[in-house]
Write a protein that holds these residues in place. Structure first.
Motif, PDB file in Angstrom:
ATOM      1  N   LYS A   2     -32.912 -23.707 -40.734  1.00 48.62           N
ATOM      2  CA  LYS A   2     -33.075 -25.108 -41.129  1.00 48.62           C
ATOM      3  C   LYS A   2     -32.033 -25.951 -40.430  1.00 48.62           C
ATOM      4  O   LYS A   2     -30.905 -25.526 -40.234  1.00 48.62           O
ATOM      5  N   LYS A   3     -32.432 -27.176 -40.066  1.00 46.03           N
ATOM      6  CA  LYS A   3     -31.523 -28.086 -39.375  1.00 46.03           C
ATOM      7  C   LYS A   3     -31.327 -29.326 -40.243  1.00 46.03           C
ATOM      8  O   LYS A   3     -32.259 -29.822 -40.861  1.00 46.03           O
ATOM      9  N   TYR A   4     -30.065 -29.808 -40.256  1.00 47.34           N
ATOM     10  CA  TYR A   4     -29.721 -30.984 -41.041  1.00 47.34           C
ATOM     11  C   TYR A   4     -28.860 -31.908 -40.197  1.00 47.34           C
ATOM     12  O   TYR A   4     -28.157 -31.470 -39.289  1.00 47.34           O
ATOM     13  N   LYS A   5     -28.888 -33.212 -40.518  1.00 42.69           N
ATOM     14  CA  LYS A   5     -27.985 -34.192 -39.895  1.00 42.69           C
ATOM     15  C   LYS A   5     -27.210 -34.834 -41.028  1.00 42.69           C
ATOM     16  O   LYS A   5     -27.790 -35.317 -41.998  1.00 42.69           O
ATOM     17  N   PHE A   6     -25.868 -34.797 -40.912  1.00 44.53           N
ATOM     18  CA  PHE A   6     -25.002 -35.404 -41.919  1.00 44.53           C
ATOM     19  C   PHE A   6     -24.173 -36.503 -41.278  1.00 44.53           C
ATOM     20  O   PHE A   6     -23.797 -36.417 -40.115  1.00 44.53           O
ATOM     21  N   VAL A  15     -26.062 -29.790 -38.308  1.00 48.21           N
ATOM     22  CA  VAL A  15     -25.846 -28.483 -38.933  1.00 48.21           C
ATOM     23  C   VAL A  15     -27.148 -27.701 -38.877  1.00 48.21           C
ATOM     24  O   VAL A  15     -28.205 -28.195 -39.263  1.00 48.21           O
ATOM     25  N   GLU A  16     -27.046 -26.466 -38.394  1.00 46.09           N
ATOM     26  CA  GLU A  16     -28.192 -25.561 -38.387  1.00 46.09           C
ATOM     27  C   GLU A  16     -27.804 -24.302 -39.151  1.00 46.09           C
ATOM     28  O   GLU A  16     -26.836 -23.628 -38.793  1.00 46.09           O
ATOM     29  N   ILE A  17     -28.518 -24.032 -40.213  1.00 45.09           N
ATOM     30  CA  ILE A  17     -28.255 -22.814 -40.982  1.00 45.09           C
ATOM     31  C   ILE A  17     -28.983 -21.671 -40.298  1.00 45.09           C
ATOM     32  O   ILE A  17     -30.201 -21.671 -40.167  1.00 45.09           O
ATOM     33  N   ILE A  25     -23.120 -17.910 -45.885  1.00 44.97           N
ATOM     34  CA  ILE A  25     -24.029 -18.659 -45.023  1.00 44.97           C
ATOM     35  C   ILE A  25     -23.443 -18.690 -43.622  1.00 44.97           C
ATOM     36  O   ILE A  25     -22.277 -19.024 -43.433  1.00 44.97           O
ATOM     37  N   GLU A  26     -24.269 -18.314 -42.641  1.00 42.81           N
ATOM     38  CA  GLU A  26     -23.878 -18.431 -41.238  1.00 42.81           C
ATOM     39  C   GLU A  26     -24.558 -19.683 -40.708  1.00 42.81           C
ATOM     40  O   GLU A  26     -25.773 -19.838 -40.832  1.00 42.81           O
ATOM     41  N   LEU A  27     -23.727 -20.597 -40.156  1.00 43.00           N
ATOM     42  CA  LEU A  27     -24.285 -21.854 -39.677  1.00 43.00           C
ATOM     43  C   LEU A  27     -23.641 -22.264 -38.375  1.00 43.00           C
ATOM     44  O   LEU A  27     -22.641 -21.692 -37.941  1.00 43.00           O
ATOM     45  N   GLU A  28     -24.262 -23.274 -37.783  1.00 39.60           N
ATOM     46  CA  GLU A  28     -23.736 -23.835 -36.546  1.00 39.60           C
ATOM     47  C   GLU A  28     -23.504 -25.322 -36.812  1.00 39.60           C
ATOM     48  O   GLU A  28     -24.413 -26.033 -37.230  1.00 39.60           O
ATOM     49  N   ASN A  30     -22.390 -28.756 -35.078  1.00 41.29           N
ATOM     50  CA  ASN A  30     -22.225 -29.397 -33.766  1.00 41.29           C
ATOM     51  C   ASN A  30     -22.035 -28.360 -32.661  1.00 41.29           C
ATOM     52  O   ASN A  30     -21.198 -28.502 -31.781  1.00 41.29           O
ATOM     53  N   GLY A  31     -22.812 -27.256 -32.740  1.00 46.19           N
ATOM     54  CA  GLY A  31     -22.780 -26.224 -31.703  1.00 46.19           C
ATOM     55  C   GLY A  31     -21.763 -25.125 -31.925  1.00 46.19           C
ATOM     56  O   GLY A  31     -21.784 -24.113 -31.224  1.00 46.19           O
ATOM     57  N   ALA A  32     -20.825 -25.262 -32.857  1.00 45.80           N
ATOM     58  CA  ALA A  32     -19.802 -24.242 -33.107  1.00 45.80           C
ATOM     59  C   ALA A  32     -20.239 -23.372 -34.302  1.00 45.80           C
ATOM     60  O   ALA A  32     -20.608 -23.910 -35.348  1.00 45.80           O
ATOM     61  N   PRO A  33     -20.173 -22.042 -34.158  1.00 47.60           N
ATOM     62  CA  PRO A  33     -20.586 -21.153 -35.243  1.00 47.60           C
ATOM     63  C   PRO A  33     -19.526 -21.063 -36.348  1.00 47.60           C
ATOM     64  O   PRO A  33     -18.324 -21.050 -36.073  1.00 47.60           O
ATOM     65  N   TYR A  34     -19.980 -21.018 -37.612  1.00 43.50           N
ATOM     66  CA  TYR A  34     -19.098 -20.873 -38.763  1.00 43.50           C
ATOM     67  C   TYR A  34     -19.764 -19.928 -39.764  1.00 43.50           C
ATOM     68  O   TYR A  34     -20.985 -19.871 -39.870  1.00 43.50           O
TER      69      TYR A  34
END
Length: 141
Positions: A2-6, A15-17, A25-28, A30-34
């Motif tokens: 899923k993609k979100y804009k905040f 944000v892309e989950i 939760i593994e997410l990205e 602004n392109g950086a993985p977290y």
């Protein structure tokens, strides 16, 4: 996934989950993985279970019937009204021969024999209302 804009304090974040399991939760961002761990457990959504009745076959299902397609019953594939009967007791029928006309949901449906044999009994008459699975015709050898 899923993609979100905040927008937080005037800054835009994409944000892309990528993956979510239990509290991790593994997410990205602004392109950086977290990898993020939530402080409370996320309840799993309850997915309703779809339960369907077993479909009623249009004919007998015995091994001998499947093997040689002779003898057995022709059943109604859906509820409706008998409009016409194209065979009578004693008639020989072949596979694919039209034997009944059934009206169901304002449509006329040809009921064809999937057996070869002789009509031994007709269980319905013109104008009869039938339910799905009702025996319409019995075919013998």
């Amino acid at each position: 996934m899923k993609k979100y804009k905040f927008i937080i304090d005037g800054s835009n974040y994409d944000v892309e989950i990528k993956h979510a399991e239990d509290q991790t939760i593994e997410l990205e961002l602004n392109g950086a993985p977290y990898t993020v761990t939530l402080d409370k457990e996320v309840p799993k959504p309850k997915t309703p279970k779809l339960v369907r009745q077993e479909a009623v076959p249009s004919t007998d299902q015995g091994a001998e019937v499947k093997a040689n397609a002779i003898t057995g019953t022709i059943k109604s594939p859906l509820p409706g009204t008998i409009l016409d009967i194209f065979v009578k007791s004693g008639d020989k029928v072949a596979t694919g021969q039209r034997i009944l006309l059934l009206e169901a949901m304002k449509m006329e449906n040809n009921i064809e024999s999937d057996k070869t044999g002789t009509v031994t009994e007709i269980k319905v008459s013109r104008g009869d209302a039938v339910m799905e699975g009702d025996v319409l015709i019995i075919i013998g050898a």
